[in-house]
Motif scaffolding. Structure first.
Motif, PDB file in Angstrom:
ATOM      1  N   ILE A 181      37.819  41.442  52.198  1.00 36.49           N
ATOM      2  CA  ILE A 181      36.813  40.835  51.323  1.00 36.49           C
ATOM      3  C   ILE A 181      36.760  41.577  49.994  1.00 36.49           C
ATOM      4  O   ILE A 181      36.695  40.968  48.922  1.00 36.49           O
ATOM      5  N   ARG A 182      36.809  42.919  50.059  1.00 36.81           N
ATOM      6  CA  ARG A 182      36.774  43.713  48.830  1.00 36.81           C
ATOM      7  C   ARG A 182      37.976  43.373  47.945  1.00 36.81           C
ATOM      8  O   ARG A 182      37.839  43.170  46.732  1.00 36.81           O
ATOM      9  N   GLU A 183      39.159  43.319  48.542  1.00 39.48           N
ATOM     10  CA  GLU A 183      40.353  43.011  47.762  1.00 39.48           C
ATOM     11  C   GLU A 183      40.259  41.628  47.121  1.00 39.48           C
ATOM     12  O   GLU A 183      40.675  41.425  45.973  1.00 39.48           O
ATOM     13  N   LEU A 184      39.712  40.667  47.857  1.00 38.55           N
ATOM     14  CA  LEU A 184      39.612  39.310  47.338  1.00 38.55           C
ATOM     15  C   LEU A 184      38.614  39.199  46.190  1.00 38.55           C
ATOM     16  O   LEU A 184      38.883  38.561  45.170  1.00 38.55           O
ATOM     17  N   LEU A 185      37.457  39.829  46.341  1.00 37.40           N
ATOM     18  CA  LEU A 185      36.374  39.613  45.387  1.00 37.40           C
ATOM     19  C   LEU A 185      36.438  40.518  44.164  1.00 37.40           C
ATOM     20  O   LEU A 185      36.245  40.050  43.031  1.00 37.40           O
ATOM     21  N   ILE A 186      36.661  41.796  44.363  1.00 38.74           N
ATOM     22  CA  ILE A 186      36.525  42.739  43.252  1.00 38.74           C
ATOM     23  C   ILE A 186      37.540  42.460  42.147  1.00 38.74           C
ATOM     24  O   ILE A 186      37.234  42.585  40.960  1.00 38.74           O
ATOM     25  N   GLY A 187      38.735  42.063  42.514  1.00 45.52           N
ATOM     26  CA  GLY A 187      39.750  41.769  41.498  1.00 45.52           C
ATOM     27  C   GLY A 187      40.112  40.302  41.428  1.00 45.52           C
ATOM     28  O   GLY A 187      41.188  39.948  40.934  1.00 45.52           O
ATOM     29  N   GLY A 188      39.215  39.433  41.892  1.00 43.76           N
ATOM     30  CA  GLY A 188      39.538  38.024  42.005  1.00 43.76           C
ATOM     31  C   GLY A 188      39.154  37.185  40.798  1.00 43.76           C
ATOM     32  O   GLY A 188      38.698  37.687  39.766  1.00 43.76           O
ATOM     33  N   LEU A 189      39.300  35.889  40.956  1.00 46.93           N
ATOM     34  CA  LEU A 189      39.027  34.951  39.873  1.00 46.93           C
ATOM     35  C   LEU A 189      37.543  34.904  39.517  1.00 46.93           C
ATOM     36  O   LEU A 189      37.190  34.801  38.347  1.00 46.93           O
ATOM     37  N   LEU A 190      36.686  34.968  40.513  1.00 49.64           N
ATOM     38  CA  LEU A 190      35.247  34.921  40.231  1.00 49.64           C
ATOM     39  C   LEU A 190      34.814  36.127  39.408  1.00 49.64           C
ATOM     40  O   LEU A 190      34.013  36.009  38.477  1.00 49.64           O
ATOM     41  N   ALA A 191      35.357  37.287  39.745  1.00 44.64           N
ATOM     42  CA  ALA A 191      35.022  38.500  38.990  1.00 44.64           C
ATOM     43  C   ALA A 191      35.554  38.416  37.565  1.00 44.64           C
ATOM     44  O   ALA A 191      34.882  38.823  36.611  1.00 44.64           O
ATOM     45  N   GLN A 192      36.758  37.894  37.402  1.00 45.54           N
ATOM     46  CA  GLN A 192      37.355  37.784  36.073  1.00 45.54           C
ATOM     47  C   GLN A 192      36.538  36.874  35.161  1.00 45.54           C
ATOM     48  O   GLN A 192      36.504  37.068  33.940  1.00 45.54           O
ATOM     49  N   GLN A 193      35.853  35.904  35.741  1.00 40.35           N
ATOM     50  CA  GLN A 193      35.035  34.970  34.956  1.00 40.35           C
ATOM     51  C   GLN A 193      33.575  35.395  34.887  1.00 40.35           C
ATOM     52  O   GLN A 193      32.724  34.620  34.426  1.00 40.35           O
ATOM     53  N   ASP A 194      33.263  36.605  35.336  1.00 41.52           N
ATOM     54  CA  ASP A 194      31.896  37.131  35.317  1.00 41.52           C
ATOM     55  C   ASP A 194      30.939  36.256  36.123  1.00 41.52           C
ATOM     56  O   ASP A 194      29.781  36.078  35.764  1.00 41.52           O
ATOM     57  N   LEU A 195      31.434  35.727  37.220  1.00 43.68           N
ATOM     58  CA  LEU A 195      30.613  34.890  38.085  1.00 43.68           C
ATOM     59  C   LEU A 195      29.996  35.672  39.235  1.00 43.68           C
ATOM     60  O   LEU A 195      29.085  35.172  39.898  1.00 43.68           O
ATOM     61  N   ILE A 196      30.487  36.863  39.493  1.00 46.83           N
ATOM     62  CA  ILE A 196      29.917  37.699  40.541  1.00 46.83           C
ATOM     63  C   ILE A 196      29.654  39.092  39.995  1.00 46.83           C
ATOM     64  O   ILE A 196      30.262  39.529  39.013  1.00 46.83           O
ATOM     65  N   ASP A 197      28.733  39.792  40.647  1.00 46.48           N
ATOM     66  CA  ASP A 197      28.362  41.155  40.276  1.00 46.48           C
ATOM     67  C   ASP A 197      29.189  42.120  41.122  1.00 46.48           C
ATOM     68  O   ASP A 197      28.858  42.401  42.278  1.00 46.48           O
ATOM     69  N   ARG A 198      30.261  42.646  40.540  1.00 50.31           N
ATOM     70  CA  ARG A 198      31.168  43.495  41.306  1.00 50.31           C
ATOM     71  C   ARG A 198      30.499  44.772  41.795  1.00 50.31           C
ATOM     72  O   ARG A 198      30.747  45.223  42.918  1.00 50.31           O
ATOM     73  N   ASN A 199      29.633  45.357  40.981  1.00 51.94           N
ATOM     74  CA  ASN A 199      28.971  46.603  41.386  1.00 51.94           C
ATOM     75  C   ASN A 199      28.066  46.386  42.588  1.00 51.94           C
ATOM     76  O   ASN A 199      28.055  47.191  43.528  1.00 51.94           O
ATOM     77  N   ALA A 200      27.291  45.290  42.554  1.00 54.63           N
ATOM     78  CA  ALA A 200      26.386  45.011  43.666  1.00 54.63           C
ATOM     79  C   ALA A 200      27.157  44.713  44.946  1.00 54.63           C
ATOM     80  O   ALA A 200      26.780  45.156  46.037  1.00 54.63           O
ATOM     81  N   ILE A 201      28.250  43.987  44.808  1.00 58.21           N
ATOM     82  CA  ILE A 201      29.058  43.658  45.988  1.00 58.21           C
ATOM     83  C   ILE A 201      29.719  44.908  46.547  1.00 58.21           C
ATOM     84  O   ILE A 201      29.744  45.123  47.771  1.00 58.21           O
TER      85      ILE A 201
END
Length: 238
Positions: A175-195
């Motif tokens: 999950i970390r690999e998918l989200l932290i460097g993923g498309l949602l993070a690149q578009q500022d759609l998720i809060d990487r620090n909180a996740i």
């Protein structure tokens, strides 16, 4: 509350009051307080509350400017419980129509979400769904002859939270690999620090944060599937 607005105070309302108390294992006082709050705000428009936890600034701004839901914008005469019923149905679109599909992929068929079934369910007064303190009472009575008594007569459906928590714990690295460097993070759609902070927490989960992160992971896989022109599913990834 719906029955009070339809029939006024009477024997039927007291039966439903007892059904609700039994269904939720709540006291008469607590149930009465909740009913009074609903009665006071019954003429307000339905407020569609988005879940902002773990979202990035861009997604938060998009949610706040999105407004309500077209199914809920113009139903001023509907009872509060019926409006909530409609709102709950709207959440099923992600399941019924959210698949990417692809060559050789079986179509998603949801007979219980078909229009005739949904319309029939919406015609049923909300208080009939909790008769004798049983959740989904109408459905249980309809299939009583086909179900074991322990299923037909139980008061609550339960959920898959324990199973979901196990999947989350087992898949935290992926999950970390998918989200932290993923498309949602690149578009500022998720809060990487909180996740990241949540994924680093140890011990059993006492909240529903892991369910929100699982939903974001599902969205990330969906976005990558479209972006790459492939047809990737959540189950194949985790």
């Amino acid at each position: 509350m719906d029955r009070i607005l339809r029939e006024g105070i009477g024997p039927g309302v007291w039966r439903t009051f007892n059904d609700v108390c039994e269904l939720h294992s709540s006291t008469y006082i607590d149930t009465a307080r909740r009913a009074a709050r609903t009665l006071r705000r019954r003429r307000r428009p339905y407020i569609w509350r988005g879940e902002l936890t773990f979202l990035g600034a861009r997604a938060v701004e998009m949610e706040r400017s999105a407004g309500g839901h077209p199914w809920l914008d113009d139903i001023p005469d509907a009872a509060p419980g019926k409006i909530a019923h409609v709102a709950s149905i709207s959440h099923m679109h992600n399941f019924a129509e959210g698949g990417i599909g692809g060559p050789g992929t079986p179509p998603v068929v949801s007979p219980l979400l078909s229009q005739p079934v949904i319309e029939e369910c919406l015609r049923i007064p909300t208080w009939n769904w909790c008769v004798q303190g049983r959740d989904r009472a109408i459905a249980r009575m309809a299939f009583a002859n086909e179900l074991p008594p322990i299923i037909a007569n139980r008061t609550w459906k339960g959920g898959a939270h324990d199973f979901s928590a196990q999947v989350f714990e087992r898949s935290r690295h992926q999950i970390r690999e998918l989200l932290i460097g993923g498309l949602l993070a690149q578009q500022d759609l998720i809060d990487r620090n909180a996740i990241s902070a949540y994924l680093e927490m140890e011990g059993p989960r006492r909240d529903t944060g892991y369910l929100l992160i699982m939903s974001l992971t599902d969205a990330e896989v969906w976005a990558r599937g479209w972006s790459a022109g492939s047809h990737v599913g959540m189950t194949s990834t985790l």
